[in-house]
Design a protein around this motif. Sequence first.
Motif, PDB file in Angstrom:
ATOM      1  N   LEU A 176      30.506  -9.132 -11.247  1.00  0.00           N
ATOM      2  CA  LEU A 176      30.432 -10.582 -11.003  1.00  0.00           C
ATOM      3  C   LEU A 176      31.105 -10.954  -9.684  1.00  0.00           C
ATOM      4  CD1 LEU A 176      31.142 -11.978 -14.597  1.00  0.00           C
ATOM      5  CD2 LEU A 176      28.939 -11.515 -13.523  1.00  0.00           C
ATOM      6  N   VAL A 177      32.270 -10.340  -9.422  1.00  0.00           N
ATOM      7  CA  VAL A 177      32.991 -10.625  -8.160  1.00  0.00           C
ATOM      8  C   VAL A 177      32.187 -10.117  -6.961  1.00  0.00           C
ATOM      9  CG1 VAL A 177      35.048 -10.070  -6.807  1.00  0.00           C
ATOM     10  CG2 VAL A 177      35.273 -10.625  -9.245  1.00  0.00           C
ATOM     11  N   LEU A 178      31.652  -8.904  -7.060  1.00  0.00           N
ATOM     12  CA  LEU A 178      30.877  -8.320  -5.959  1.00  0.00           C
ATOM     13  C   LEU A 178      29.616  -9.124  -5.667  1.00  0.00           C
ATOM     14  CD1 LEU A 178      31.237  -4.541  -6.922  1.00  0.00           C
ATOM     15  CD2 LEU A 178      32.144  -5.613  -4.857  1.00  0.00           C
ATOM     16  N   VAL A 179      28.939  -9.573  -6.732  1.00  0.00           N
ATOM     17  CA  VAL A 179      27.728 -10.372  -6.553  1.00  0.00           C
ATOM     18  C   VAL A 179      28.075 -11.722  -5.921  1.00  0.00           C
ATOM     19  CG1 VAL A 179      25.879 -11.600  -7.782  1.00  0.00           C
ATOM     20  CG2 VAL A 179      26.411  -9.241  -8.377  1.00  0.00           C
ATOM     21  N   LEU A 180      29.214 -12.287  -6.313  1.00  0.00           N
ATOM     22  CA  LEU A 180      29.672 -13.547  -5.722  1.00  0.00           C
ATOM     23  C   LEU A 180      29.901 -13.380  -4.207  1.00  0.00           C
ATOM     24  CD1 LEU A 180      30.673 -16.482  -6.226  1.00  0.00           C
ATOM     25  CD2 LEU A 180      32.946 -15.519  -6.591  1.00  0.00           C
ATOM     26  N   LEU A 181      30.568 -12.297  -3.835  1.00  0.00           N
ATOM     27  CA  LEU A 181      30.812 -12.024  -2.410  1.00  0.00           C
ATOM     28  C   LEU A 181      29.498 -11.784  -1.652  1.00  0.00           C
ATOM     29  CD1 LEU A 181      33.918  -9.663  -2.714  1.00  0.00           C
ATOM     30  CD2 LEU A 181      33.903 -12.036  -1.922  1.00  0.00           C
ATOM     31  N   GLN A 182      28.570 -11.075  -2.304  1.00  0.00           N
ATOM     32  CA  GLN A 182      27.268 -10.828  -1.689  1.00  0.00           C
ATOM     33  C   GLN A 182      26.525 -12.146  -1.460  1.00  0.00           C
ATOM     34  OE1 GLN A 182      24.545  -8.566  -4.129  1.00  0.00           O
ATOM     35  NE2 GLN A 182      22.848  -8.893  -2.725  1.00  0.00           N
ATOM     36  N   SER A 183      26.580 -13.033  -2.436  1.00  0.00           N
ATOM     37  CA  SER A 183      25.900 -14.336  -2.331  1.00  0.00           C
ATOM     38  C   SER A 183      26.503 -15.173  -1.202  1.00  0.00           C
ATOM     39  CB  SER A 183      26.007 -15.100  -3.661  1.00  0.00           C
ATOM     40  OG  SER A 183      25.447 -14.355  -4.713  1.00  0.00           O
ATOM     41  N   LEU A 184      27.843 -15.155  -1.109  1.00  0.00           N
ATOM     42  CA  LEU A 184      28.513 -15.914  -0.038  1.00  0.00           C
ATOM     43  C   LEU A 184      28.116 -15.391   1.343  1.00  0.00           C
ATOM     44  CD1 LEU A 184      32.093 -16.280  -1.582  1.00  0.00           C
ATOM     45  CD2 LEU A 184      30.429 -18.118  -1.221  1.00  0.00           C
ATOM     46  N   SER A 185      28.016 -14.056   1.449  1.00  0.00           N
ATOM     47  CA  SER A 185      27.627 -13.481   2.748  1.00  0.00           C
ATOM     48  C   SER A 185      26.207 -13.895   3.120  1.00  0.00           C
ATOM     49  CB  SER A 185      27.748 -11.957   2.718  1.00  0.00           C
ATOM     50  OG  SER A 185      26.721 -11.373   1.945  1.00  0.00           O
ATOM     51  N   GLU A 186      25.299 -13.912   2.136  1.00  0.00           N
ATOM     52  CA  GLU A 186      23.907 -14.277   2.410  1.00  0.00           C
ATOM     53  C   GLU A 186      23.773 -15.764   2.724  1.00  0.00           C
ATOM     54  OE1 GLU A 186      21.091 -12.815  -0.426  1.00  0.00           O
ATOM     55  OE2 GLU A 186      21.894 -10.775  -0.379  1.00  0.00           O
ATOM     56  N   LEU A 187      24.630 -16.579   2.113  1.00  0.00           N
ATOM     57  CA  LEU A 187      24.597 -18.020   2.410  1.00  0.00           C
ATOM     58  C   LEU A 187      25.192 -18.340   3.786  1.00  0.00           C
ATOM     59  CD1 LEU A 187      25.665 -19.442  -1.080  1.00  0.00           C
ATOM     60  CD2 LEU A 187      23.480 -19.872   0.057  1.00  0.00           C
ATOM     61  N   TYR A 188      26.083 -17.476   4.231  1.00  0.00           N
ATOM     62  CA  TYR A 188      26.753 -17.722   5.509  1.00  0.00           C
ATOM     63  C   TYR A 188      25.890 -17.295   6.703  1.00  0.00           C
ATOM     64  CZ  TYR A 188      30.704 -18.013   8.786  1.00  0.00           C
ATOM     65  OH  TYR A 188      31.535 -18.351   9.825  1.00  0.00           O
ATOM     66  N   LEU A 189      25.018 -16.303   6.496  1.00  0.00           N
ATOM     67  CA  LEU A 189      24.226 -15.749   7.600  1.00  0.00           C
ATOM     68  C   LEU A 189      23.314 -16.768   8.296  1.00  0.00           C
ATOM     69  CD1 LEU A 189      23.310 -12.211   6.190  1.00  0.00           C
ATOM     70  CD2 LEU A 189      24.782 -12.703   8.142  1.00  0.00           C
ATOM     71  N   PRO A 190      22.572 -17.633   7.570  1.00  0.00           N
ATOM     72  CA  PRO A 190      21.723 -18.613   8.269  1.00  0.00           C
ATOM     73  C   PRO A 190      22.520 -19.579   9.158  1.00  0.00           C
ATOM     74  CG  PRO A 190      21.049 -18.415   5.980  1.00  0.00           C
ATOM     75  CD  PRO A 190      22.338 -17.676   6.107  1.00  0.00           C
ATOM     76  N   THR A 191      23.729 -19.947   8.718  1.00  0.00           N
ATOM     77  CA  THR A 191      24.573 -20.841   9.532  1.00  0.00           C
ATOM     78  C   THR A 191      24.977 -20.155  10.837  1.00  0.00           C
ATOM     79  OG1 THR A 191      25.420 -21.971   7.569  1.00  0.00           O
ATOM     80  CG2 THR A 191      26.742 -22.138   9.568  1.00  0.00           C
ATOM     81  N   LEU A 192      25.317 -18.863  10.735  1.00  0.00           N
ATOM     82  CA  LEU A 192      25.657 -18.103  11.941  1.00  0.00           C
ATOM     83  C   LEU A 192      24.449 -18.001  12.883  1.00  0.00           C
ATOM     84  CD1 LEU A 192      27.773 -15.200  10.384  1.00  0.00           C
ATOM     85  CD2 LEU A 192      28.636 -17.116  11.740  1.00  0.00           C
TER      86      LEU A 192
END
Length: 575
Positions: free
Chosen positions: A19-35
Motif C-alpha cells: 500500500l505504501v509503495l503503490v501510494l509513492l508510485q501514484s504520487l510520482s506519476e501525478l507529479y510527472l505531468p506538472t514537471l
Amino acid sequence: MLKLAKFLKPFQFPVMLVLVLVLLQSLSELYLPTLMADIVDKGVVTGDTHYIWKIGGFMLIVAAGGMICSVSASFFSAKAASGFGKLLRTKIFSHVGDFSLQEFDQFGTASLITRTTNDITQIQQVLIMMLRMMVMAPMMCIGGIIMALSKDAKLSLVLAVAIPILIIIILIVQRNAIPLFKAMQVKLDNLNRVLRENLTGIRVIRSFNRIEHEKKRFDEASWDLTQTAIKVNKLMAVMMPTMMIILNLTTVAIIWFGGIRISNGHMEVGDMMAFIQYAMQIMFSFLMLSMMFVMIPRASVSAGRIIEVLDITADIKNPTTPRPPVSSNGEVEFQNVSFSYPGAEMPAISNISFKMRQGEITAIIGGTGSGKSTLINLIPRFYDAGSGKVLVDGIDVREMTQELLRKKIGFVPQQAVLFTGTISENILYGKEEASDEEVRHAAEIAQAAEFINEMPEGYNTLIAQGGTNVSGGQKQRLSIARALVRRPEIYIFDDSFSALDFKTDAKLRAALKEETQQSTVLIVAQRVSTIIDADQIIVLDNGEIAGIGKHKELMETSKVYREIVMSQLSEEEIA
C-alpha cells in the motif's frame, strides 16, 4: 470476500508495504505531468536549456523511483497473495478432512476439487490486482481531478461529462457479469465431474465401446462452459473499445476547448499538455476500476463457494468431555440402531441389535441394498446412528474421540484403495512406525507376500496412481495387510474377499483366524463359503435382521439365509 480477510493476517507487513509503495508510485506519476508542464512553459518557450536539463533530470529520478516502487509492490503483492492462497487451501483441505461421508455427498468430489484449486486461484489473482489498484486507482482518480482543476477549472467540465458515462458503462457490465460468472463456476464443476468420470472409468468405457458417447458428453459440458465464457468475453470486448472511444473523444474535446482557451490567453500550452495527461490518468484509473469490477464479481462467486465449504459444520464432532473406554477388548454392541440417509423415504437399517465379542468372528450377509455397508460404517463413525446406540468397549462411539475410536479399528473397505508410493509405504499407512518385519508378517498373513516377492523391486515396487499396476485381488490383499499391520482390537472387512479365488480366500481366512484370536472380527461378505465357519452370522434383509446365529442354526430358522445358501452351494456342499 471479507470473511476470508482473516487469512491475510499473517501477511500484514507485506500488505502494508504494498500500500505504501503503490501510494509513492501514484504520487510520482501525478507529479510527472506538472514537471513536464514546467519544462514546456519555462524551458521550451523561453529557450532555457539549463532549466530543461535540470527539470528533465529530476523527472528521470522521479520516474525511476516510481518504477522501483512499482516492481517492489508487484513482488510483495504476489508474495502476500500466494501465501494467502496456501493458507486457504490448507484450511479447506483440513476442514474437508473432518467431513462425514454425508457432507462429502452434499458437495461432490468434483466440486470440492474445483473449489480448492480454481476458485482459490481466482481469488489470488484478484487479490494481487486489488492490492495494487485499490490504492492506485482512487489515488490517481482523485489526485488527477485535483491536479486538473488546479490547471484549469473550466476545462474540467469536459471530465464532468465523460466520467459519469464511464461509471454507467462499468455498472452495466458488472450487473450482467455477476450471473455469468456464477454460471461459469457451476459449469466448470460439471466439466470436472465428466472429466474425472472419464479418467477413472476409462476401462469400463473402452470395454463397452462407449468412447464416442463419452466424447459427446465431454463436448457438451465443454461447449456449455464455452458459451458462457463467450458471453462474458463479449461483454469485455464491448466494454474496452467503448471506454477507449470515450477516452479519445475526451482527449479531442480537451484539445479543442484547450486550444480556444490558449488562444484567449487563459491557459498555457504546458498546462494543456499536463491537463491531457491528468485526464488520461483519470480515465485509466476508471479503466483499472472497471477491470476490478469485472474480476471482483467472479472472485466473490468463488469466495462464496469457498465460504460455503468452510461454513459447513461437520455433523460428526469429538465430544467436549470424552469418556474413556470401560475395557480394552474390542467388544462392539448395537442397541436398537436405526439410520436413514438424507432425503431417503425408508431407513437404510432399522432396530439393529447384536453384540460382537473378542476372539469371535461375526459375519454379515444379505442381498444388495440390505444395509450391510451402512451398518459397518456406523462403527468407525463415518456416519452417526439416527437412533439407538453403537457401543465400543461399553462406551457410545459418540462419547469417544474419533482418534481413539479409529485407533481401535483396522478397516478394509469394499473398494480397495491404494496410494501412489511403494508397496511398503502402502502397508505402513496402517501403522507408520511398523518395522520391516511387521510389514512382511502382515503381507504373509494377507497372502500377498508371494506376488510381492515376484515383483522386480519387491516391497519397494512402486504402486501406480489408483493401483492400476496390480490386479483387483492383489489390491484387496494389500488393503488387508494394511489393516493387519495395525494389530487393532477390531477388524472390519467390508466384502474384502470378493476378488480372491476360492483357494486364496480359504488360505487367507485360515491365517486370519490364527492372527486375530485376541481381536473382534466383523466380515461382510456375499459368498456363503467365506462366512460359513463364523461364530455368529447376521442375516440382513431390507435393513432389518432376518436371522442371527451359526450356519446350522440359520439353515433351520432363517428362510432368507437358506435361500442365499441354496443359490450358491450345491446340495452336496450344503450337506
